[in-house]
Design a protein around this motif. Structure first.
Motif, PDB file in Angstrom:
ATOM      1  N   PRO A  36       0.805  -1.230   0.000  1.00 47.01           N
ATOM      2  CA  PRO A  36       0.000   0.000   0.000  1.00 47.01           C
ATOM      3  C   PRO A  36       0.838   1.281   0.000  1.00 47.01           C
ATOM      4  N   GLY A  56      -0.544   2.830  -4.325  1.00 48.07           N
ATOM      5  CA  GLY A  56      -1.910   3.266  -4.077  1.00 48.07           C
ATOM      6  C   GLY A  56      -2.530   3.673  -5.418  1.00 48.07           C
ATOM      7  N   ARG A  57      -3.758   4.152  -5.376  1.00 44.23           N
ATOM      8  CA  ARG A  57      -4.419   4.525  -6.638  1.00 44.23           C
ATOM      9  C   ARG A  57      -3.673   5.642  -7.373  1.00 44.23           C
ATOM     10  N   TYR A  64      -2.956  -4.742   2.068  1.00 40.88           N
ATOM     11  CA  TYR A  64      -4.266  -4.772   1.421  1.00 40.88           C
ATOM     12  C   TYR A  64      -5.006  -6.056   1.780  1.00 40.88           C
TER      13      TYR A  64
END
Ligand code: SF4
Length: 231
Positions: free
Chosen positions: A165, A169-170, A207
Motif C-alpha cells: 500500500p 496506491g491509486r 491490502y
C-alpha cells in the motif's frame, strides 16, 4: 555470484515446473524486500557460491521432470558475463525454457540476452510510480527503457506489481498507467507482511482481499493486456 539453487518450483515460471537460480547482490533497496540474505552485504558474504557447472549438473539430473529455469535474485543483470555464460550452457545442454526476473535497471542486458536467444520470458518488477523510484534506491529511466525493449522486441513478459500500500496506491497506479498499458500481462502479487523485510521500521500497510480485487479492476481499465491476481 550465484548464491542459491532450488531444484523444483511449481510457482516461479507460469505454467511450468522449474528450477530456480538465485543471484546475490542488488542495486535497489526496496523497504519491502524479503530477500535480505541476497541483498545485504554482511549476510550475502555468508552464503556459499555455486558455479555454473554445479547448476548445469543439477539441471541435467532433473531432465524430463522440470521444463523451465528461473533466474532471479537479488538482481541477476548485475552480472552480465556470468549470466550469459550460464544461459549459454543451459541452452546448449538442455531444452529448458528460461525466465528472467529483473528490476529493470539494466535494459542493455535484457536486450542482449533476448537477441542471443538466451531468454524466453521476462518478469519485470514494476514497483511504484516513476517519480518514487529514488525511494527504492533506484532510477526510473532504465526501467522505462526495459519496458520499451520488452514491448518493441515482442519479448513475452509480465509486469509484476507487489501490492505494498505504501508504494502502490491509486495515485501511484494512475502514474504507472501509461506503462501498464503497454504490458501484455500484469500480475498483482499480494504483499505478505509477516516475513522479515529490509526496513522493518517502516509502516507499509497491507491490502485485504477486497481491496486487491478493486485494484485489479482499476488496473484492468488501464491496460488491454491480461491482469492476474496472485495471492
Ligand atoms: S529489487 Fe528485488 S531484490 Fe532488490 S531490493 Fe528490491 S525487492 Fe529486493
Amino acid at each position: 555470484m550465484i548464491k542459491g539453487f532450488r531444484g523444483t518450483s511449481l510457482v516461479d515460471y507460469p505454467g511450468l515446473i522449474s528450477a530456480v537460480v538465485f543471484f546475490g547482490g542488488c542495486n535497489f533497496r526496496c523497504p519491502f524486500c524479503y530477500n535480505i540474505d541476497l541483498v545485504q552485504a554482511d549476510r550475502l558474504k555468508k552464503l556459499p557460491d555455486f558455479s555454473e557447472e554445479y547448476v548445469l549438473k543439477e539441471l541435467l539430473k532433473r531432465q524430463g521432470f522440470i521444463q523451465g529455469l528461473v533466474i532471479t535474485g537479488g538482481e541477476p543483470t548485475l552480472y552480465p558475463r556470468l549470466l550469459q555464460h550460464l544461459l549459454e550452457m543451459v541452452r546448449t545442454e538442455t531444452q529448458l525454457k528460461i525466465k528472467l526476473d529483473t528490476n529493470g535497471s539494466h535494459p542493455e542486458v535484457v536486450a542482449r540476452l533476448w537477441d542471443l536467444g538466451l531468454v524466453d520470458y521476462v518478469a519485470l518488477d514494476f514497483k511504484t510510480s516513476p517519480e518514487r523510484y529514488p525511494e527504492l534506491g533506484g532510477r526510473w529511466e532504465p526501467v522505462a527503457q526495459t519496458i520499451s525493449i520488452l514491448v518493441e522486441k515482442g519479448i513475452p513478459h509480465e509486469m509484476r506489481l507487489t501490492m505494498v500500500p505504501y508504494f502502490i496506491g491509486r495515485k501511484d497506479l494512475r502514474a504507472m498507467a501509461p506503462w501498464l498499458k503497454r504490458a501484455s500481462r500484469v500480475v498483482l502479487q499480494r504483499f505478505l507482511d509477516h516475513v522479515e523485510r529490509l526496513r522493518p521500521d517502516m509502516e507499509l500497510g497491507l491490502y485485504g482481499p477486497d481491496e486487491l480485487k478493486d485494484l485489479k479492476s482499476f488496473v484492468e481499465q488501464e491496460t488491454a493486456g491480461e491482469v492476474l491476481l496472485r495471492v
